[in-house]
Each structure stands twice: as C-alpha cells, then as structure tokens.
Write an enzyme that holds these catalytic residues in place. Structure first.
Site, PDB file in Angstrom:
ATOM      1  CE  LYS A  76      41.541  41.746  53.696  1.00 53.95           C
ATOM      2  NZ  LYS A  76      42.970  41.696  53.307  1.00 53.95           N
ATOM      3  CD  GLU A 135      37.652  36.392  36.861  1.00 46.37           C
ATOM      4  OE1 GLU A 135      37.300  36.043  38.005  1.00 46.37           O
ATOM      5  OE2 GLU A 135      37.952  37.556  36.566  1.00 46.37           O
ATOM      6  CD  GLU A 141      32.681  47.741  40.423  1.00 47.86           C
ATOM      7  OE1 GLU A 141      32.584  46.903  39.499  1.00 47.86           O
ATOM      8  OE2 GLU A 141      32.183  48.861  40.363  1.00 47.86           O
ATOM      9  CB  CYS A 191      37.837  42.461  36.829  1.00 48.94           C
ATOM     10  SG  CYS A 191      38.032  44.241  36.754  1.00 48.94           S
TER      11      CYS A 191
HETATM   12  P1  NAP Z   1      39.949  37.903  46.306  1.00 50.10           P
HETATM   13  O1  NAP Z   1      40.586  36.661  46.782  1.00 50.10           O
HETATM   14  O2  NAP Z   1      38.485  38.030  46.387  1.00 50.10           O
HETATM   15  O3  NAP Z   1      40.656  39.099  47.134  1.00 50.10           O
HETATM   16  C1  NAP Z   1      40.240  40.439  47.009  1.00 50.10           C
HETATM   17  C2  NAP Z   1      40.170  41.056  48.409  1.00 50.10           C
HETATM   18  O4  NAP Z   1      39.150  40.430  49.157  1.00 50.10           O
HETATM   19  C3  NAP Z   1      41.454  40.866  49.226  1.00 50.10           C
HETATM   20  O5  NAP Z   1      41.656  42.000  50.024  1.00 50.10           O
HETATM   21  C4  NAP Z   1      41.140  39.647  50.063  1.00 50.10           C
HETATM   22  O6  NAP Z   1      41.909  39.575  51.244  1.00 50.10           O
HETATM   23  C5  NAP Z   1      39.677  39.868  50.367  1.00 50.10           C
HETATM   24  N1  NAP Z   1      38.917  38.661  50.652  1.00 50.10           N
HETATM   25  C6  NAP Z   1      39.038  37.449  50.059  1.00 50.10           C
HETATM   26  N2  NAP Z   1      38.113  36.593  50.558  1.00 50.10           N
HETATM   27  C7  NAP Z   1      37.404  37.296  51.463  1.00 50.10           C
HETATM   28  C8  NAP Z   1      36.314  36.959  52.324  1.00 50.10           C
HETATM   29  N3  NAP Z   1      35.783  35.750  52.330  1.00 50.10           N
HETATM   30  N4  NAP Z   1      35.835  37.916  53.145  1.00 50.10           N
HETATM   31  C9  NAP Z   1      36.358  39.146  53.141  1.00 50.10           C
HETATM   32  N5  NAP Z   1      37.390  39.526  52.366  1.00 50.10           N
HETATM   33  C10 NAP Z   1      37.900  38.613  51.522  1.00 50.10           C
HETATM   34  O7  NAP Z   1      40.311  38.245  44.824  1.00 50.10           O
HETATM   35  P2  NAP Z   1      41.674  37.945  44.069  1.00 50.10           P
HETATM   36  O8  NAP Z   1      41.656  36.537  43.629  1.00 50.10           O
HETATM   37  O9  NAP Z   1      42.816  38.427  44.860  1.00 50.10           O
HETATM   38  O10 NAP Z   1      41.483  38.960  42.849  1.00 50.10           O
HETATM   39  C11 NAP Z   1      40.994  38.560  41.644  1.00 50.10           C
HETATM   40  C12 NAP Z   1      39.477  38.661  41.534  1.00 50.10           C
HETATM   41  O11 NAP Z   1      39.067  40.013  41.667  1.00 50.10           O
HETATM   42  C13 NAP Z   1      39.021  38.229  40.160  1.00 50.10           C
HETATM   43  O12 NAP Z   1      37.838  37.504  40.253  1.00 50.10           O
HETATM   44  C14 NAP Z   1      38.799  39.548  39.450  1.00 50.10           C
HETATM   45  O13 NAP Z   1      37.978  39.470  38.341  1.00 50.10           O
HETATM   46  C15 NAP Z   1      38.250  40.374  40.551  1.00 50.10           C
HETATM   47  N6  NAP Z   1      38.392  41.805  40.231  1.00 50.10           N
HETATM   48  C16 NAP Z   1      37.268  42.520  39.940  1.00 50.10           C
HETATM   49  C17 NAP Z   1      37.364  43.853  39.566  1.00 50.10           C
HETATM   50  C18 NAP Z   1      36.156  44.682  39.221  1.00 50.10           C
HETATM   51  O14 NAP Z   1      36.272  45.909  39.137  1.00 50.10           O
HETATM   52  N7  NAP Z   1      34.986  44.112  39.003  1.00 50.10           N
HETATM   53  C19 NAP Z   1      38.621  44.443  39.496  1.00 50.10           C
HETATM   54  C20 NAP Z   1      39.748  43.677  39.797  1.00 50.10           C
HETATM   55  C21 NAP Z   1      39.608  42.355  40.171  1.00 50.10           C
HETATM   56  P3  NAP Z   1      43.224  38.637  51.338  1.00 50.10           P
HETATM   57  O15 NAP Z   1      44.188  39.109  50.304  1.00 50.10           O
HETATM   58  O16 NAP Z   1      43.684  38.869  52.725  1.00 50.10           O
HETATM   59  O17 NAP Z   1      42.757  37.243  51.081  1.00 50.10           O
END
Ligand code: NAP
Length: 470
Positions: free
Chosen positions: A157, A362, A231, A265
């Site tokens: 997904k 962040e 992650e 991240c």
């Molecule tokens: P996000 O909103 O959490 O989205 C990431 C994924 O999770 C997407 O596929 C999103 O789907 C899904 N998602 C969001 N809310 C969800 C929920 N309540 N239940 C189930 N799935 C859910 O993250 P983002 O803002 O796009 O990405 C940035 C974040 O990711 C930052 O905090 C960054 O630090 C973190 N990140 C961490 C790492 C690591 O390795 N630790 C690497 C890269 C990024 P939709 O797109 O359909 O909303």
C-alpha cells in the site's frame, strides 16, 4: 487523499486512479496467499536469480523510472537516478547473501540434551508494506528484497501520491520472474489498511511513515496480534564540537539537511554547535544553504526541487512562521516564493526555544534549526531532548569524544564525521517515537521470519526430551 499523480513542480494533476474495492483487495490477498505457498517452496538460489533479474531491469530502466519519480514527488532527476541505482545494488546484495543469512544456525546440542539442535529461519507469509512517497522506490525495495528472498510475499500500500511508481514495482517483480501474486500493489487509501491487517491471511506489516500513521497501524496490529516493524519520523541531531573540521562539517550539514528537498527521515534537522565554533560554523552553513539553487527538479543545475505536496509545504511554512513570530531568528530563506509549484527555500533558523513548534517537531523540508551549547553534556542533552531517536551525527576528531557520543546519543544510529545514510550491510531503524524493529542487514530480513527452534533427540526412552515442560 486522492490516488493521483500530481506534479509538485507545477501543481498539475496528471493522472488519477479509482481506489480498489474491498472485493478487489480480497482477491489480491487471495492471490498473494496462493503465491506464498509456491514461493516458500522455491530454492533461495531460484529466488536469487529472480532478484538479480529485478536488479538488471532497474539498471536498464533507470532513466525512465527516475523521470517518473521526479514527476510524482519532485526529487531532483539526479537524486532519482541515484535512488534507482541504490535499489539495484540492494537487490543484488540480498540475492548474493540471503543463503548465508537464512542458513540453519546450530546450537550446542549437548547443553540442551539433544542429538541435534538448531535455529531455522522460515518465511511468515504475506506481509503488508505501507510506504511513504519520499524515497518511493528505495523504501519499498529495502523491504521487498529481503522479504521476497526469505520466501515471504508482499502487499504494497504505497503513498497515494506515487501510484505509478507503486504499479511499476509490482510490474518489476513480475517481469523479473517471481510467481504471479508474489508482490502485489493495492491502490487503496490509508482507511483501507485496518481491514487488510485484520485479514488472517496477512501475517505481518511494515510501515515507513509518520508517527501518527505508526500509532494507528500499531493499534490495528495489536488488535489483530500481527507482527510489525515501524520506521517513523526523525529529528536527527548534528552535533559540531570544537575539534571538528568546520568546512567539511558545514558542507555535509547542507547536504544532510537538503537532500531529497529536505524530506528525508534521516536528514539532520537540529544543528547543535559548541559555542567555541558556533559563529564560524553558522557563517559557513548559512552561506552554503543560501547558495543552493531551487528550481525545476529535471534541470541538472537544480539542487533543491519542490516539496512533494502542497500540504507538506504549508506545514513547513507554518512551523517557520511560528518560530519567527515567537522570537527566533531566520538567518536565510523563510519566505514562500511566488509562482506555481510547492517550492520552499533552504532556511536556517536560530535562537529556538521550548514552546516553538520547531523545538519539538520534525520539520519535513529544507529547514535547519541551529542550537548553541556550551559543553559536551549540554550537546548530548539537547540532542537527546527530542521525542525521536532515528539517526544522529557527531563531528569531532577527539577519539575519546567519539566513543562517548557512540554511547550517549539515544538513537538507532550514530554517524561520526559523516552523514547518516543506509547500507544493506548495516541495520537501519530507530528508538522511541522513531519506531521499532530493524530493516536491512540479516536482522532486517529475519524480522519477517519465523525463528524456529528445532530440537532432535535420540528417539530412545532415555533421551532428554521433555526434561521439563513450560
Ligand atoms: P504518512 O502520512 O505517515 O504516510 C506514509 C504512508 O502511510 C502512506 O502510504 C499513507 O497513505 C499511510 N498512512 C498515513 N496515515 C495512515 C493511517 N492512519 N493508517 C494507515 N496508513 C496510513 O507519512 P508522510 O507524511 O507521507 O511521510 C513523511 C513521514 O515519514 C515523516 O515523518 C518521515 O520522517 C517518515 N519517514 C520515515 C522513514 C524511516 O525510515 N524511519 C523513512 C521515510 C519517511 P496515504 O498516502 O494514502 O495517506
């Protein structure tokens, strides 16, 4: 969030997709479950040939795939090409090393009163991967390469703004030879995740994404007793001590903050500088940040492209404004540019204090916070003062200080005199609000394995089996 490709450099919607229905999702899960029964019986050598074929295709299709990623989420074309190359290398790494990583591990048979005792690593089954857009190929490959090599199947997904990259990934593994259904993309929104995780055929989940998504998926996985790896976000410290090479530190600091248009991240986000070198470092760092060229991500001269989404750009702008309104100093950047696209300039903010959003949150864009500290202990206190604990950086040429930082920084990794990055050879992951579990290396591969204890007795009545039951 609609499932669509929208070019962040122009704001233009290029392609939209209808989300899959529940029935379509169920059929995809069924195919993935059937594929697992096949895949788990194939040899690691066979999977390795398919994984190597995937690597060859990634290399051969590098430029087109990179163009697609740049169009969907705005990273520079040069960075996108490097990402494809890194993915091919990771596929080859797991193709070459899976056999060793998954080999039976003998135990001391006498100590456990056995004729033979060992640990065997076996796949769990279909694993759901919920992935972000920021490294749309790499985040998926670093899960998929070890998971498929171990004999698991994958259900992806992906983030809703990178649907074409998501479909490319399914196609990649199919064309490489993996059985139909071994790696399947589900075009669904985040609200569909809970139902998928509740399906008994789905055995585990991995999420790379925000803290909020982590809490939600962990709660759902808890209700369904499913193994998870999370992650999540990070606000990595980048500590500069008096002995550091300041030119090099300021150069790497700039890359570490602005790589991927500031949306990584493991980007260094909080720059914690000893007072003895604060002014000298700040002068270099601000000059470097201000010199970066912001513009069309397809242009070879561009250093920083647009942020991936309008919402993300608005959030970064609001965080900087909040700090400025409460008395922080904006040393460069900080102004929204006019025109189309979701651009934000490289920005450095100093004089941050508790109560400002930038102190504790962040910042997912090319914005650095500068902190002045007067001792090693204060540097560590500020560095560990975040709720996150993903990566960390320390700049010092003093060997004793290097050792102390390795012990004292509360994070999943400590990089001394270098930028945090990921390697297939080393585990990757965080502590505290940055999540749990590890990706990459043998540890990452075994997260989605059943670590099975096998104990073999003599079979005679005097054997030690059942010496005591638990
Ligand atoms: P996000 O909103 O959490 O989205 C990431 C994924 O999770 C997407 O596929 C999103 O789907 C899904 N998602 C969001 N809310 C969800 C929920 N309540 N239940 C189930 N799935 C859910 O993250 P983002 O803002 O796009 O990405 C940035 C974040 O990711 C930052 O905090 C960054 O630090 C973190 N990140 C961490 C790492 C690591 O390795 N630790 C690497 C890269 C990024 P939709 O797109 O359909 O909303």
């Amino acid at each position: 969030m609609p499932i669509a490709t929208t070019n962040p450099a122009t704001g233009q919607v290029l392609k939209t997709y209808d989300p899959m229905s529940d029935e379509q999702v169920d059929a995809a899960i069924e195919r993935t479950d059937l594929a697992f029964r096949d895949l788990r019986r194939t040899s690691i050598a066979q999977r390795g040939r398919w994984m190597s074929a995937a690597a060859d295709r990634l290399d051969a299709e590098r430029d087109d795939t990179a163009r697609l990623m740049t169009t969907e989420m705005g990273k520079t074309y040069a960075a996108a090409k490097a990402e494809v190359t890194k993915c091919a290398a990771a596929c080859r790494f797991y193709a070459a090393h899976a056999e060793r990583m998954l080999a039976d591990e003998p135990a001391d048979a006498r100590a456990v009163k056995a004729v033979r005792a060992f640990v065997r690593y076996q796949p769990l089954g279909p694993v759901l991967a919920v992935m972000p857009w920021n490294f749309p190929l790499w985040q998926v490959i670093r899960f998929a390469a070890p998971a498929l090599m171990a004999g698991n199947t994958g259900l992806l997904k992906h983030a809703s703004n990178v649907p074409q990259t998501a479909l490319y990934l399914e196609d990649l593994f199919r064309r490489a030879g993996f059985p139909e259904g071994a790696f399947t993309t589900l075009l669904v929104g985040s609200q569909a995740v809970d139902r998928i995780l509740a399906d008994p055929r789905v055995r585990a989940a991995t999420l790379t994404g925000s803290e909020g998504a982590g809490r939600s998926i962990a709660a759902s996985a808890g209700r369904n007793l499913k193994k998870t790896v999370l992650e999540l976000g990070g606000s990595d410290p980048f500590v500069v001590m008096p002995s550091a090479d300041l030119d090099r530190a300021a150069e790497v600091a700039t890359t570490a903050r602005c790589q991927n248009n500031g949306q990584s991240c493991i980007a260094a986000k909080r720059f914690i500088v000893h007072a003895d070198v604060y002014d000298a470092f700040a002068e270099r760092f601000v000059a470097n940040m201000a010199a970066l060229r912001v513009g069309d991500p397809m242009d070879a001269d561009t250093d920083v492209g647009p942020l991936a989404t309008e919402r993300g750009r608005d959030e970064v702008d609001a965080q900087v404004r909040d700090a400025a309104d409460k008395g922080a100093s904006v040393l460069c950047g900080g102004e929204l540019p006019a025109g189309d696209g979701w651009f934000y300039p490289p920005t450095v903010v100093a004089d941050l204090r508790p109560g400002m959003r930038m102190w504790s949150e962040e910042v997912f864009g090319p914005v650095a916070g500068l902190f002045r500290v007067s001792s090693y202990d204060e540097a560590v206190e500020v560095a560990n003062g975040s709720a996150y604990g993903l990566g960390s950086n320390a700049w010092t040429t003093d060997p004793a200080e290097q050792e102390r930082f390795a012990d004292d920084l509360d994070a999943g990794s400590v990089f001394v005199n270098g930028m945090t990055t990921s390697f297939p050879e080393l585990p990757f992951g965080g502590v505290r609000n940055s999540g749990y579990g590890r990706e990459l290396s043998a540890l990452g591969m075994r997260e989605f394995c059943n670590t099975k204890t096998v104990w073999v007795g003599e079979g005679a009545p005097s054997a030690g089996a059942g010496a005591h039951a638990e």
